[in-house]
Design an enzyme around this catalytic site. Structure first.
Site, mmCIF file in Angstrom:
data_model
loop_
_atom_site.group_PDB
_atom_site.id
_atom_site.type_symbol
_atom_site.label_atom_id
_atom_site.label_comp_id
_atom_site.label_asym_id
_atom_site.label_seq_id
_atom_site.Cartn_x
_atom_site.Cartn_y
_atom_site.Cartn_z
ATOM 1 N N GLU A 88 -14.542 7.868 -14.498
ATOM 2 C CA GLU A 88 -14.800 6.519 -13.991
ATOM 3 C C GLU A 88 -16.255 6.120 -14.219
ATOM 4 O O GLU A 88 -16.542 4.980 -14.571
ATOM 5 C CB GLU A 88 -14.457 6.426 -12.501
ATOM 6 C CG GLU A 88 -12.968 6.626 -12.190
ATOM 7 C CD GLU A 88 -12.070 5.663 -12.944
ATOM 8 O OE1 GLU A 88 -12.511 4.524 -13.214
ATOM 9 O OE2 GLU A 88 -10.937 6.057 -13.290
ATOM 10 N N LYS A 118 0.845 0.387 7.302
ATOM 11 C CA LYS A 118 1.363 -0.977 7.161
ATOM 12 C C LYS A 118 2.206 -1.368 8.374
ATOM 13 O O LYS A 118 2.015 -2.436 8.956
ATOM 14 C CB LYS A 118 2.208 -1.089 5.889
ATOM 15 C CG LYS A 118 1.416 -0.827 4.628
ATOM 16 C CD LYS A 118 2.275 -0.916 3.394
ATOM 17 C CE LYS A 118 3.345 0.163 3.327
ATOM 18 N NZ LYS A 118 2.802 1.525 3.256
ATOM 19 N N GLY A 173 0.825 -1.208 0.000
ATOM 20 C CA GLY A 173 0.000 0.000 0.000
ATOM 21 C C GLY A 173 0.852 1.248 0.000
ATOM 22 O O GLY A 173 2.042 1.195 0.291
#
Ligand code: ADP
Ligand code: MG
Ligand code: ZN
Length: 612
Positions: free
Chosen positions: A421, A204, A198
């Site tokens: 999109e 993380k 990521g």
């Protein structure tokens, strides 16, 4: 502790050694006391007849001379030989003289061997210190991996918000570590390696710590960059040690942060001869193959650049499970903000949702620093509580910083991305046979994509019909079509779509014999036909004439143009839906395909779908 004592003793040996050498030197100097005199004084003494005997070397004259008062011993003297030939002078005053070759043995020891010994000593000392830096109760003195005990970590899944999917996957891992019998009974085994992927700041490292905190097992954490620093050969040795330690202390978790620092693809783009990292990587691969995950060692790693990783690392049996830790959407940001706002003791009346609205594009780390910044502003302004205005000012500061780093998209761009999109999604939904639209988001992904439309095939496909391929091209072109329709202007955002669409069209003509003029001929001359993937092999020339090449180009062009027109027409019919959905998408940042389908049904403008 054993180790500590050991290395202190070695320092003492070293100090005593130096001390002995110094004393010895003093003693020698005293017994062979030599008086160094200027040459002129030597000549003077010679003339006075005080020189007893001399020996001449290449550069010096050494000898005995009588002292001032006769009660003393003769004096050893030494002088630099200035005149090339002193023998005449010596003959004249009847002094015994001899020539010797200067012995440099002793000087060599002093000037050469001792410094070398010193260096070796210092080197050993440093190595000891470097490898002994590991704190904690189970240090074997070889590894730099930090071992956290459960109490030290104090991070739980409650501290990580907005990444629920990743958390769900990790919960399973923890369950395995806690109750391995449950899985082993069924003959199951967990993946060996788990890779958190990521963008930076999405949590993380925090997630890995939470896993450690929740699982109650030792947690070895090391950063990829630490492997590569320091001496040649150390990286590989460290990897070996790390795994040795881990197997000895199973069940446990090994976490390699910033894996890309070690795991970059080998022999690719790097400086040739930079094989320290390569060795480390090879060792890592060897160790990963060698251990059995069922003993309860779980290997975790994190990276924000999965694309540079050596493919060998991602093969089955290595980091075979990848967990996406993505940028948070609005709901995610609300959750993250709540985690961090909880820590503030004097919080005014804050509307978290409003705050989330102000921070599109920010990741967990940005939000954490936003909350912190707001608190600092409140303290600086001598306020009693942290108020909305502080957050507003903090947002401004952080946004300015992020914009400089090009990590935020501005409102205008967000709008373009939203329509783009939706263009893909609406065209896809209107053409039978295309993959259903699962969700649409304008939360930026990775580095290249600003938003995306997720289409999931309902079943595995091995064959596709011409109609389906054309539909796919149309939906790929839908993004740009929507941009053109709404903004009149078009943007660069479609370049990936165009590449894919062109690729499909070209394959249709050259590989699948679907062209009208080109006919059922296989034109492509390549070892492997890449099925619908944007292949790199497009430039390879097949065996056909220039004339045919022109026909192929024309056909490809036609297919694209026609499908673009199809997309335009479909979107034009659904303009109202497009506008409404765009408003919703800009507000929520993420909408489900089902929402769009519902909207289409309500507005009732869709053509009846075949077979539904
Ligand atoms: P990464 O390793 O992905 O670059 P980090 O885990 O180092 O990011 O995150 C840095 C800090 O940002 C964390 O210590 C935490 O305070 C905050 N943070 C990041 N992501 C989250 C999240 N999902 N929930 C809560 N806090 C987060
Ligand atoms: Mg990190
Ligand atoms: Zn697109």
């Amino acid at each position: 502790m054993n180790l500590e004592k050991h290395h202190k003793i070695s320092i003492w040996y070293f100090i005593v050694g130096i001390w002995v050498v110094l004393i010895l030197q003093n003693y020698l100097a005293a017994t062979y006391a030599v008086k160094t005199i200027p040459y002129s004084q030597f000549v003077q003494k010679l003339k006075q007849g005080k020189i007893v005997e001399v020996s001449i070397t290449e550069k010096h004259i050494q000898g005995l001379m009588k002292p001032e008062s006769s009660s003393e011993k003769d004096i050893n003297f030494r002088t630099v030989r200035v005149a090339p030939d002193t023998s005449e002078l010596l003959d004249k005053y009847h002094v015994n003289y001899s020539a010797t070759i200067e012995s440099t043995f002793f000087r060599d020891i002093l000037s050469w061997i001792i410094p070398v010994l010193l260096f070796v000593g210092i080197w050993f000392f440093l190595m000891k210190r470097l490898t002994a830096q590991q704190p904690g109760f189970m240090s074997l003195g070889k590894n730099k991996a930090k071992v956290y005990k459960q109490e030290e970590i104090g991070v739980s899944f409650e501290d990580v918000a907005g990444v629920d999917e990743a958390v769900a996957e990790l919960v399973e891992v923890i369950d395995f570590l806690k109750n391995p019998e449950k899985y082993l009974e069924f003959g199951g085994s967990l993946p060996k390696g788990l890779l958190l992927v990521g963008p930076p700041g999405t949590g993380k490292t925090l997630l890995a710590k939470a896993v450690a905190g929740e699982s109650h097992v030792p947690f070895y954490s090391i950063s990829g960059s630490e492997f590569v620093e320091l001496f040649v050969g150390m990286g590989a040795a460290r990897v070996r040690d790390l795994f040795d330690q881990a197997s000895a202390n199973a069940p446990c978790i090994v976490f390699i942060d910033e894996l890309d620092a070690v795991g970059k693809a080998r022999g690719f783009g790097g400086v040739p001869g930079h094989d320290e990292r390569e060795q480390t990587l090879n060792q890592l691969l060897v160790e990963m193959d060698g251990f059995d995950p069922n003993i309860g060692v779980i290997l975790m790693a994190a990276t924000n650049r999965p694309e540079v990783l050596d493919p060998a690392l991602l093969r089955p049996g290595r980091f075979d499970r990848q967990v996406l830790v993505d940028r948070p959407d609005k709901q995610g940001r609300i959750a993250i903000l709540q985690v961090h706002l909880k820590k503030i003791k004097k919080l005014g009346d804050i509307d978290v949702e409003e705050l989330a609205n102000m921070t599109p594009g920010m990741v967990g780390a940005d939000l954490a620093s936003l909350v912190n910044e707001a608190t600092l502003l409140a303290v600086r302004g001598r306020n009693k509580t942290v108020e909305k205005e502080h957050f507003e000012e903090a947002v401004e500061r952080i946004v300015a910083g992020l914009e400089k780093k090009n990590r935020l998209i501005n409102p205008k761009e967000r709008k373009i991305v939203a329509y783009h999109e939706l263009g893909h999604a609406l065209v896809a939904l209107s053409i039978p046979g295309t993959d259903p639209v699962k969700k649409i988001t304008i939360v930026p992904r990775g580095i290249a994509a600003l938003g995306y439309t997720m289409q999931v095939p309902t079943e595995d496909r091995f064959l596709m019909t011409k109609t389906e391929l054309l539909g796919k091209i149309a939906s790929l072109l839908g993004g740009r079509a929507a941009e053109e329709m709404i903004f009149i202007d078009i943007s660069t955002g479609a370049h990936n779509d165009l590449a894919k669409a062109t690729d499909i069209a070209r394959s249709m003509v050259t590989e699948y014999g679907m062209g009208e003029k080109a006919g059922q001929v296989y034109y492509k001359k390549e070892p492997q036909a890449m099925f619908l993937q944007l292949g790199q092999g497009r430039t390879a020339t097949g065996e056909y004439s220039e004339e045919t090449a022109r026909v192929i180009d024309e056909e490809v062009r036609n297919i694209i143009d026609q499908q673009y027109a199809v997309a335009m027409k479909l979107l034009d019919e659904k303009r109202e839906i497009l506008e409404e959905a765009a408003t919703e998408l800009l507000e929520k940042e993420k909408i489900d395909g089902s929402y769009l389908e519902k909207l289409i049904k309500e507005k009732g403008t869709e053509k009846p779908l075949e077979g539904e």
